[in-house]
Design an enzyme around this catalytic site. Structure first.
Site, short mmCIF file in Angstrom:
data_model
loop_
_atom_site.label_atom_id
_atom_site.label_comp_id
_atom_site.label_asym_id
_atom_site.label_seq_id
_atom_site.Cartn_x
_atom_site.Cartn_y
_atom_site.Cartn_z
N ASP A 241 0.84 -1.21 0.00
CA ASP A 241 0.00 0.00 0.00
C ASP A 241 0.87 1.26 0.00
O ASP A 241 1.61 1.51 0.95
CB ASP A 241 -0.91 -0.01 1.23
CG ASP A 241 -2.05 0.98 1.14
OD1 ASP A 241 -1.84 2.09 0.60
OD2 ASP A 241 -3.15 0.66 1.62
N HIS B 270 -2.77 -0.14 -2.58
CA HIS B 270 -3.97 0.53 -2.08
C HIS B 270 -5.12 0.39 -3.08
O HIS B 270 -4.92 0.46 -4.28
CB HIS B 270 -3.65 2.00 -1.84
CG HIS B 270 -4.72 2.75 -1.12
ND1 HIS B 270 -4.93 2.64 0.23
CD2 HIS B 270 -5.63 3.64 -1.57
CE1 HIS B 270 -5.93 3.42 0.59
NE2 HIS B 270 -6.38 4.04 -0.49
#
Length: 231
Positions: A169, A200
């Site tokens: 992420d 993400h």
């Protein structure tokens, strides 16, 4: 398939998108938006939960800044606007608006009294805070941002929380993930899954980092979790 509803707070009123299941009485789920407002992606998630048998509601949490935000992740201008909204957003007021949404939908004739919440990105942080600060019966956080600064709130947790963390992420770097996992992985109310190789928003269909296999796995775990806790 959805319909608008109006939710009233001490500060004013805001709108929410509601999708109803085929059954008369069902558990409700509050869908907590990303930084793009109540857009087509969020409406699709809400509709999808209704298909699964839930009374789903997605509140307009940016209403204090500008009501009716509905943008995408497709242009640089929209990303710029999304981050402006994120930076202007009052998290504490947002959690209060989620609490008002929970109270509103719990009283709906179509609700059986149980209410869960699921959030993505900014909504992932808000889903965590919904779990710690409201009377939601169950919460799910997808790739919540800023949670490394919020882990102490877990001591207030009294209902189950499911967390999905993308291992790559870009908005939750490895050191932040380490803080989150160290603080929360042994909490009796928290179940955490991490997704190797995922960035993400891996569950945002149509998004740049969408990962169909990981999204299917995470969404399956979410439905299983809600089925167990909400019935």
């Amino acid at each position: 398939m959805g319909e608008p509803t109006t939710i009233t707070t001490a500060d004013g009123t805001f709108s929410a998108y509601v999708a109803r299941p085929s059954r008369d009485k069902a558990p409700a789920i509050v869908v907590i938006q990303e930084i793009f407002g109540v857009n087509q992606v969020m409406r699709d998630v809400t509709d999808g939960l209704a298909v699964q048998g839930y009374l789903a509601v997605c509140p307009d949490l940016f209403w204090r800044i500008e009501p009716g935000i509905d943008i995408t992740d497709k242009t640089e201008a929209e990303w710029k606007r999304a981050f402006e909204l994120f930076n202007a957003f009052d998290v504490d007021a947002g959690v209060g608006d989620i609490a008002a949404t929970i109270a509103h939908i719990r009283k709906d004739d179509g609700c059986n009294g149980k209410v869960g919440a699921v959030g993505y990105c900014l909504g992932g942080q808000l889903a965590f805070l919904t779990a710690t600060r409201t009377d939601a019966d169950a919460s799910v956080a997808y790739y919540g941002v800023g949670l490394e600064n919020r882990v102490a709130e877990a001591e207030k947790l009294t209902h189950p929380l499911l967390m999905h963390i993308a291992e790559e992420d870009q908005f939750v770097p490895k050191p932040a993930q380490a803080i989150i996992l160290a603080a929360l992985k042994d909490h009796p109310q928290i179940e955490i899954h991490t997704y190797p190789g995922c960035d993400h928003a891996f569950a945002r269909e149509g998004g740049e980092h969408f990962d169909a296999a990981a999204a299917k796995l995470a969404n399956g775990r979410t439905l299983q979790f809600f089925g167990k806790v909400l019935g």
